[in-house]
Enzyme design. Structure first.
Site, PDB file in Angstrom:
ATOM      1  N   ASP A  32      -8.422  -2.628  -7.504  1.00  0.00           N
ATOM      2  CA  ASP A  32      -8.181  -2.116  -6.095  1.00  0.00           C
ATOM      3  C   ASP A  32      -8.760  -1.949  -4.790  1.00  0.00           C
ATOM      4  OD1 ASP A  32      -6.611  -0.679  -4.112  1.00  0.00           O
ATOM      5  OD2 ASP A  32      -5.204  -1.822  -4.719  1.00  0.00           O
ATOM      6  N   SER A  71       0.581  -1.107  -0.288  1.00  0.00           N
ATOM      7  CA  SER A  71      -0.355   0.337  -0.274  1.00  0.00           C
ATOM      8  C   SER A  71       0.703   1.512  -0.221  1.00  0.00           C
ATOM      9  CB  SER A  71      -1.228  -0.254   1.022  1.00  0.00           C
ATOM     10  OG  SER A  71      -1.871   1.362   1.441  1.00  0.00           O
ATOM     11  N   HIS A  73      -6.155  -5.814  -1.729  1.00  0.00           N
ATOM     12  CA  HIS A  73      -5.472  -4.622  -1.609  1.00  0.00           C
ATOM     13  C   HIS A  73      -4.641  -5.261  -0.901  1.00  0.00           C
ATOM     14  CE1 HIS A  73      -3.910  -0.596  -1.740  1.00  0.00           C
ATOM     15  NE2 HIS A  73      -3.590  -0.912  -0.510  1.00  0.00           N
TER      16      HIS A  73
END
Length: 425
Positions: A274, A178, A341
């Protein structure tokens, strides 16, 4: 300087949501103590609250003694004073709030769960600055007492690891999840420069390829948000000059504007849908007051035709941005159709009996094949509802052309936000 000692192995039970799929598993997870860099404060390398930077690390063993995996923790960003103040007392703003953590997925020390990297030196950089390790403001805010020093944290951790043996690395991989995945891209060439020229050095971004798209209201929410981050943290000087010399520093926070100039081999691991980007950039805060997207952003199978069309346009824009990476085998891709994600940090997703597959390979196997130059890896899944890789059932991969369009112009990302869901007017 000595390396670290392993602490203990415990039993970890993990239950997470990826879309509507629940992965549950029990395994032995290495519990790793926190290493705090007290001396780094002398260089101004501090967390938001002024506490020292820190990381978690487990020593390599056997054939992995001179191989290093440096993984950057994720956790979003803070874009203004009040937002950063809200983070300062927690682990995303202060090393004083950190403790021991389990290592799993790409950080696991179990060969059956992490067959290629299990015996490497493994480091997880604690994320406490809110800028993907790019901030560098000398002055301290006089009212909030906040420090914006992410770039110095990265430098301090690298220096410490260098002294602990990384300067002798034969293999090294900088990765992140991330916001950490974005940091892995932004610091990729800098990481390469710190290591021996003969070493095999590469970078892996997991869930860090954030796209510059308009939201469903047609606004540039994520662009404005990233601009505030760069301004608040004074990040411009830490962003790649190959980008900032040509465009606004805020635009250089988007990987699509940076990756074309990265010389170090890079692997992009990302879901085409995502989940963070869909929930925060595409359906940005305040754009769905009526709640018509609530079910869709939780489970794409609940999207109506208009919403699904917007998601497919997002995917098309995402793949368009990736084409800027070119055809070189130095670039690796694993882009599946999961609603997810970050997929490296949990063994259930990284390398397990029911892990996502592309080209009949787990993420761990694909990354290893790319890292060791066994084959070119450019795996892109077919579009939703062909999301069966998330359940490890048969699927069809889609041919992905990295070339130019019929007009001879480079293919580029468009913005899906211009087209609104049918029931949104």
């Amino acid at each position: 300087m000595e390396r670290w000692n392993k602490r203990q192995t415990g039993v970890i039970v993990v239950v997470i949501f990826v879309g509507v799929i629940i992965f549950g598993g029990t395994g032995n997870g290495l519990v790793v103590d926190l290493t705090v860099l007290e001396a780094a404060t002398a260089t101004g390398a501090v967390c938001l609250d002024g506490s020292p930077p820190a990381y978690h690390a487990a020593p390599g063993f056997g054939a992995g003694t001179n191989s290093w995996l440096v993984h950057i923790e994720g956790g979003g960003w803070c874009h203004n004073i009040s937002n950063c103040e809200a983070r300062r007392a927690g682990r995303l703003g202060s090393s004083r709030a950190m403790g021991s953590i389990p290592f799993s997925g790409i950080l696991s020390d179990r060969i059956e769960l992490n067959p290629e990297f299990y015996n490497w030196n493994k480091v997880k950089i604690a994320y406490c600055d809110g800028s993907s390790l790019t901030g560098d403001v000398e002055s301290v805010d006089p009212v909030s007492k906040l420090h914006f020093r992410g770039a110095r944290i990265f430098a301090a951790v690298m220096e410490d690891l260098h002294q602990r043996g990384m300067k002798h690395a034969e293999n090294a991989l900088l990765s992140g999840c991330s916001a950490g995945g974005l940091a892995a891209i932004l610091h990729c060439d800098r990481f390469r420069e710190l290591l021996p020229s003969a070493a095999r050095v590469k970078c892996l971004s997991d869930g860090g390829f954030f796209l510059n798209v308009r939201d469903i209201a047609g606004s540039e929410y994520i662009k404005n948000y990233f601009s505030e981050i760069v301004t608040t943290h004074g990040s411009a000087k830490s962003l790649p000059s190959s980008c900032t010399s040509k465009m606004s520093p805020a635009l250089c926070f988007f990987p699509q504007n940076v990756v074309t100039k990265i010389s170090t081999p890079l692997f992009v691991l990302n879901a085409a849908y995502d989940s963070w980007q869909i929930r925060n950039a595409l359906v940005s805060p305040g754009t769905d007051a009526a709640g018509v997207w609530r079910d869709c952003v939780s489970d794409p199978s609940l999207c109506d035709d208009g919403q699904l069309e917007v998601l497919q346009e997002f995917r098309a824009a995402f793949l368009g941005a990736l084409r800027g990476l070119g055809v070189s085998p130095a670039v690796g891709l694993f882009v599946n159709s999961c609603f997810a994600h970050c997929q490296t940090e949990l063994s259930e997703l990284w390398h397990f009996q029911d892990s996502p597959l592309l080209e009949n390979k787990t993420i761990a196997s694909a990354v290893a094949d790319w890292f060791y130059d066994r084959r070119a890896v450019k795996a892109v899944d077919c579009p939703f509802p062909c999301d069966s890789t998330c359940r490890s059932t048969p699927h069809v991969t889609e041919a992905f052309d990295f070339g130019v369009d019929s007009g001879g112009e480079s293919l580029s990302a468009g913005g899906p936000g211009d087209r609104r869901p049918h029931n949104n007017g």
